[in-house]
Structure formats: C-alpha cells, structure tokens
Scaffold this motif. Structure first.
Motif, PDB file in Angstrom:
ATOM      1  N   CYS A   1       6.734   5.636  -4.375  1.00  0.00           N
ATOM      2  CA  CYS A   1       6.440   4.331  -4.966  1.00  0.00           C
ATOM      3  C   CYS A   1       7.591   3.945  -5.885  1.00  0.00           C
ATOM      4  O   CYS A   1       8.231   4.807  -6.487  1.00  0.00           O
ATOM      5  N   ASN A   2       7.847   2.639  -5.969  1.00  0.00           N
ATOM      6  CA  ASN A   2       8.894   2.166  -6.878  1.00  0.00           C
ATOM      7  C   ASN A   2       8.379   2.029  -8.313  1.00  0.00           C
ATOM      8  O   ASN A   2       9.128   1.675  -9.205  1.00  0.00           O
ATOM      9  N   MET A   3       7.093   2.304  -8.525  1.00  0.00           N
ATOM     10  CA  MET A   3       6.549   2.329  -9.886  1.00  0.00           C
ATOM     11  C   MET A   3       6.058   3.758 -10.149  1.00  0.00           C
ATOM     12  O   MET A   3       6.031   4.594  -9.247  1.00  0.00           O
TER      13      MET A   3
ATOM     14  N   GLU B   1       3.760   3.059  -2.107  1.00  0.00           N
ATOM     15  CA  GLU B   1       3.988   1.641  -1.836  1.00  0.00           C
ATOM     16  C   GLU B   1       4.349   1.515  -0.354  1.00  0.00           C
ATOM     17  O   GLU B   1       5.464   1.877   0.042  1.00  0.00           O
ATOM     18  N   PRO B   2       3.421   1.008   0.470  1.00  0.00           N
ATOM     19  CA  PRO B   2       3.629   1.028   1.926  1.00  0.00           C
ATOM     20  C   PRO B   2       4.838   0.216   2.393  1.00  0.00           C
ATOM     21  O   PRO B   2       5.381   0.499   3.459  1.00  0.00           O
ATOM     22  N   LEU B   3       5.253  -0.786   1.590  1.00  0.00           N
ATOM     23  CA  LEU B   3       6.390  -1.592   2.054  1.00  0.00           C
ATOM     24  C   LEU B   3       7.711  -0.833   1.924  1.00  0.00           C
ATOM     25  O   LEU B   3       8.747  -1.294   2.402  1.00  0.00           O
ATOM     26  N   LEU B   4       7.675   0.337   1.286  1.00  0.00           N
ATOM     27  CA  LEU B   4       8.876   1.181   1.245  1.00  0.00           C
ATOM     28  C   LEU B   4       9.047   1.976   2.543  1.00  0.00           C
ATOM     29  O   LEU B   4      10.101   2.563   2.769  1.00  0.00           O
ATOM     30  N   TYR B   5       8.012   2.024   3.354  1.00  0.00           N
ATOM     31  CA  TYR B   5       8.067   2.807   4.600  1.00  0.00           C
ATOM     32  C   TYR B   5       8.948   2.063   5.611  1.00  0.00           C
ATOM     33  O   TYR B   5       8.680   0.895   5.929  1.00  0.00           O
TER      34      TYR B   5
ATOM     35  N   LEU C   1       7.659  -5.779  -4.042  1.00  0.00           N
ATOM     36  CA  LEU C   1       8.738  -5.902  -3.048  1.00  0.00           C
ATOM     37  C   LEU C   1       8.588  -7.168  -2.206  1.00  0.00           C
ATOM     38  O   LEU C   1       9.428  -7.454  -1.358  1.00  0.00           O
ATOM     39  N   ILE C   2       7.529  -7.910  -2.425  1.00  0.00           N
ATOM     40  CA  ILE C   2       7.285  -9.083  -1.564  1.00  0.00           C
ATOM     41  C   ILE C   2       8.117 -10.273  -2.043  1.00  0.00           C
ATOM     42  O   ILE C   2       7.859 -10.855  -3.094  1.00  0.00           O
ATOM     43  N   ASP C   3       9.131 -10.587  -1.254  1.00  0.00           N
ATOM     44  CA  ASP C   3       9.982 -11.746  -1.516  1.00  0.00           C
ATOM     45  C   ASP C   3       9.689 -12.808  -0.455  1.00  0.00           C
ATOM     46  O   ASP C   3       8.719 -12.680   0.297  1.00  0.00           O
ATOM     47  N   GLU C   4      10.543 -13.816  -0.354  1.00  0.00           N
ATOM     48  CA  GLU C   4      10.293 -14.886   0.627  1.00  0.00           C
ATOM     49  C   GLU C   4      10.270 -14.340   2.064  1.00  0.00           C
ATOM     50  O   GLU C   4       9.484 -14.803   2.888  1.00  0.00           O
ATOM     51  N   VAL C   5      11.133 -13.365   2.335  1.00  0.00           N
ATOM     52  CA  VAL C   5      11.210 -12.838   3.710  1.00  0.00           C
ATOM     53  C   VAL C   5       9.899 -12.138   4.080  1.00  0.00           C
ATOM     54  O   VAL C   5       9.307 -12.393   5.140  1.00  0.00           O
TER      55      VAL C   5
ATOM     56  N   TYR D   1       7.971   0.205 -15.141  1.00  0.00           N
ATOM     57  CA  TYR D   1       8.720  -0.733 -14.298  1.00  0.00           C
ATOM     58  C   TYR D   1       8.516  -2.138 -14.871  1.00  0.00           C
ATOM     59  O   TYR D   1       7.659  -2.894 -14.413  1.00  0.00           O
ATOM     60  N   GLU D   2       9.320  -2.463 -15.872  1.00  0.00           N
ATOM     61  CA  GLU D   2       9.097  -3.690 -16.640  1.00  0.00           C
ATOM     62  C   GLU D   2       9.146  -4.959 -15.783  1.00  0.00           C
ATOM     63  O   GLU D   2       8.352  -5.885 -15.984  1.00  0.00           O
ATOM     64  N   GLU D   3      10.093  -5.004 -14.826  1.00  0.00           N
ATOM     65  CA  GLU D   3      10.230  -6.221 -13.997  1.00  0.00           C
ATOM     66  C   GLU D   3       9.039  -6.408 -13.065  1.00  0.00           C
ATOM     67  O   GLU D   3       8.887  -7.445 -12.419  1.00  0.00           O
TER      68      GLU D   3
END
Lengths: 365, 99
Positions: free
Chosen positions: A31-33, A80-84, A109-113, A144-146
C-alpha cells in the motif's frame, strides 16, 4: 431498493445451499499509505520474505473457476489494489465472465486516466476509504499527508463521471473528532458513507504488533454509533431503531440448535482469497484457510465450509441474554480473547454500553 | 399466431450472459455498451423460459409453440406474454434481431 431485495434473496438462497456467491480477492498486501490500525499492509521486503504475488493469469484462472462455482459478486481489495500491475487485466476478465465487480481502494491513485477507465468499464461500485477530514489526519494516521487531497479528488472525478462511490470510514482515536465532518463531507460529495467504529485488533501476516492505543474504547464506539445513527435518521426513525434494538436485547429469540455456530456468511456463501492464493472464510480468519491448489477453487471451498460448520463459539456468548444485539463473531472472539470459543470482553462492554445509552436516549423523550 | 409478425428471428444480445445461481437465473451484462450494466436481473420463471428460448435465434412463433408445450395455458395468453416480452426486451436491447 428493489435490487437490494433481489440480492438479499440470492444471497439467502446461496447461504442455505452453501454456494459461494460472493467473495473478495486480495491482489496484494502493498500500500502507498501506512495506517496505524491496518492489519494487511506489508512492505515489499516483508512480502517477499513470506511469498509471492499471484500473476494476472493465475487470478484469471481462479476467476474462471469462480464462474464454474456460481460466484456472482467479487470485491477486489488489497493493500491498495491499483498498485497491482495486472489490475486492468484481472478486473476486465472478471467483468467479462459475468461477475459483478466492486473495488476497495484508498482512492489516492485515481487520476483522470483511472477515472475515465472506470467510467468506461463501470464497476458495480468503488468503495473509497476516507480516513479523516483534513491532511493532518492523513499525516498522523496514514503517514501520507497528500492522501487527503488525492482521495477527495478521486471521489469527485468518479462522481462527475457517474461512477457509484461509497465512502468507508474507519474510526479510531486519531480521527474521532472528524466524525461529524466526515458524515457531512459524504453528503456534499454525493456518496453514501459507512463508518466502521469497531476495529479488530488483528495483525494477520504483519510483523509489527497491534497498536492497542490506536482504537477507541468500547464506550467510545457506542457513543460514536449513536452519533452516526442520529445523523442518518430522523428523530422518529432513530427512536424506532432504538426501541427495536432494546426489544431484541430484552426479549431474545429462544436458544436453538444453531446456538454457538457461526452466523455470518463467511464460509457459508462468502469467501476471501489472500494475495498468496489461500482461500479463507473471511479476511480475518486465516486459520481456517485452504490453498487453492490442485483441487482448485471447488476443493478449497469445500474445505473451508466444512471447517466453518464445525466451529463452535463461546458457550457463554451462545447463552447470553444479549446475544441477538451483540455483533461478536468468530474473528472478534479470536482477536479479542485469543481463541475462537473465547468471550470477547471488549464486545461485552460495547454491547452493555450501547444498551445503557439507548435506554437513556428513550428516557429523554 | 398471425399477429406475431411471422418469420423474423430474435436472439439474446451476446453482450448479456445467463448464469444459474442458487437455482435462479441471473442475467449479467458483460459489455460497457449494455443499457443495463451492473444491474442484477433475475427474471421470473416465465421470463426465464422465454429468455432461454431466445438463446439461439428463434421466431416469436417458435417460442409460443414451445410455451404451449411447457405450460397449461391458452394460446392467446402465451402470444400476449411473448409479444410483450419481445417488445420490452428489444427496447432494453437485451434481445436483438438475429441476422
């Protein structure tokens, strides 16, 4: 509403027939957190010491077997599944099989793409955990402040594109003061919210021991529950809920032959598969696990459901007069007392406090 | 059966799959083009029978005939049910005209 009724009927039928209609797959423990109360997260080196991730092809093969075994609902989770790396491949394959897919993510991790991807290939729902009402909680609790700004951006991007989002909350000491703000934020973001107030003191494969100071006391979570109920309900609905709860607390159903057995769906119509491909009745119960080996999904399901049938929980709990309103379970007993058939004192205090506070609420009418 | 617009064949849109779950039929969309995505569709017994009949291309007359063999009801009722079903399913694009 109608869909919920249909789903409930399907799940009830599946539970009676011991069919694994729903499950979760944990793509990875990374996970990124790094939240203080998390029981899943491993660093990459910790993960590599314990095993390896399943490949997308392995997950798709498991998905194919799920299809053959009547699995209808799958939740993709992590870490965090989007890291897979193979996320898109696995996700699209499950959808193509005719499985309803829900995603659990921290959203950061969810951006416009990603948002465009999910708008095009819609999941049944995306559950996003919102840990606090500002960056300071993300700094202190999630390291993970951001994370806060990124999560809010994700929810907005998805909602703008018509993707169903549910906000999940995990209430601990560090974000207790944010509860009302979180509930209000969900309303502003046009997303339903569910806040878990009870935290299992679990560590699973984590090497780090559980931070007992992190979670709220049973009395504090009872108070938080009341705050949530009052926010969600009109005064009249809240009082009806309280009356029904107290009625069940004071007049429990007679003890029957199912007393002491597991009553949740785990191992009866639902399953969990961890990042190493081991099937368990739920995320919290690795001790009943069975590897999806040569016998495949069907054999692993048979093994875990047989184990669940033989579980006997605490006799004290089975005969307790508050059994119909207590939310204890096998995992709760295990982590709170050290054994499946132990009595979880934390849960007794929580239930007692809830009853006491509900009685006070009615007296104030 | 003259009012059934004889001869035209229909079949289930291949973007939907049928699944048998715990003794019930569930229709799941498997394409982002479907009007009904992520909706749990569980047709009742009669609708399931008609859906299944259209899994391969058939005319409405074929399905009415199959219905008369399966159920103890009069032809007029079956014609009405099949016609209503086809019209509604075409609107939702669950059913399409077969080539």
């Amino acid at each position: 509403m109608a869909f919920n009724v249909i789903e409930k009927r399907l799940i009830d039928n599946a539970t009676q027939k011991n069919i694994p209609i729903s499950g979760s797959i944990e793509l990875l423990p990374l996970c990124n957190m790094d939240c203080n109360m998390c029981y899943v997260r491993l660093s990459r080196s910790e993960m590599e010491q314990q095993g390896r991730l399943r490949t997308p092809e392995e997950w798709i093969n498991i998905g194919r077997q799920m299809l053959e075994n009547s699995v209808l609902f799958v939740q993709i989770t992590g870490g965090e599944p989007l890291l897979y790396r193979g996320f898109r491949e696995v996700y699209l394959a499950l959808k193509k099989f005719g499985i309803y897919v829900t995603l659990n993510t921290n959203g950061t991790l969810i951006d416009e793409v990603w948002a465009d991807f999910f708008a095009h290939y819609k999941p049944r729902r995306i559950n996003i955990t919102l840990y606090g009402a500002d960056s300071s909680v993300y700094r202190n609790l999630c390291h993970y402040e951001e994370g806060f700004d990124k999560t809010i951006r994700a929810i907005k991007l998805l909602r703008e594109r018509g993707v169903d989002v549910k906000i999940n909350g995990s209430l601990v000491k560090a974000n207790r003061k944010d509860l009302t703000k979180l509930l209000a934020m969900a309303k502003d973001l046009d997303a339903p919210i569910h806040v878990d107030t009870y935290m299992y003191p679990a560590t699973r494969e984590r090497i780090k021991s559980y931070d007992w100071q992190c979670r709220l006391t049973p009395e504090e979570i009872a108070e938080a529950d009341i705050e949530i109920l009052k926010y969600d309900h009109t005064d009249e609905d809240f009082r009806s809920y309280v009356r029904a709860f107290l009625e069940r607390a004071e007049h429990p159903e007679p003890v029957n032959e199912s007393a002491g057995r597991m009553k949740c769906l785990a191992g009866r119509s639902s399953f969990f598969i961890n990042w190493q491909g081991q099937m368990q009745p739920c995320v919290m119960l690795p001790l009943f696990g069975a590897a999806i080996g040569e016998g495949g999904f069907a054999e692993a399901w048979r093994k875990i459901s047989d184990r669940v049938k033989n579980v006997r929980l605490s006799q004290t709990c089975a005969g307790c007069s508050k059994r119909d309103v207590c939310t204890t379970c096998a995992a709760c007993a295990l982590y709170e007392s050290g054994s499946i058939d132990g009595t979880p004192d934390y849960m007794c205090r929580y239930t007692d406090q809830k009853i006491r506070r509900f009685q006070e609420e009615l007296k104030n009418e | 059966m003259n009012n059934l617009n004889s001869g035209k064949k229909y079949c289930i849109n291949p973007e939907y799959v049928f699944r048998e779950i715990a003794g019930e039929t569930v229709i799941v969309s498997v394409s982002e083009n479907c009007l009904l995505t992520n909706t749990v569709i569980t047709p009742n017994e009669t609708a399931s029978f008609i859906f299944k009949a259209f899994q391969t291309p058939h005319t409405k007359e074929d399905v009415v005939r199959a219905g008369l063999e399966e159920y103890d009801v009069d032809e007029e009722t079956i014609v009405r049910v099949v016609e209503g079903f086809v019209q509604e399913s075409l609107k939702l694009k669950v059913l399409v005209e077969a080539d």
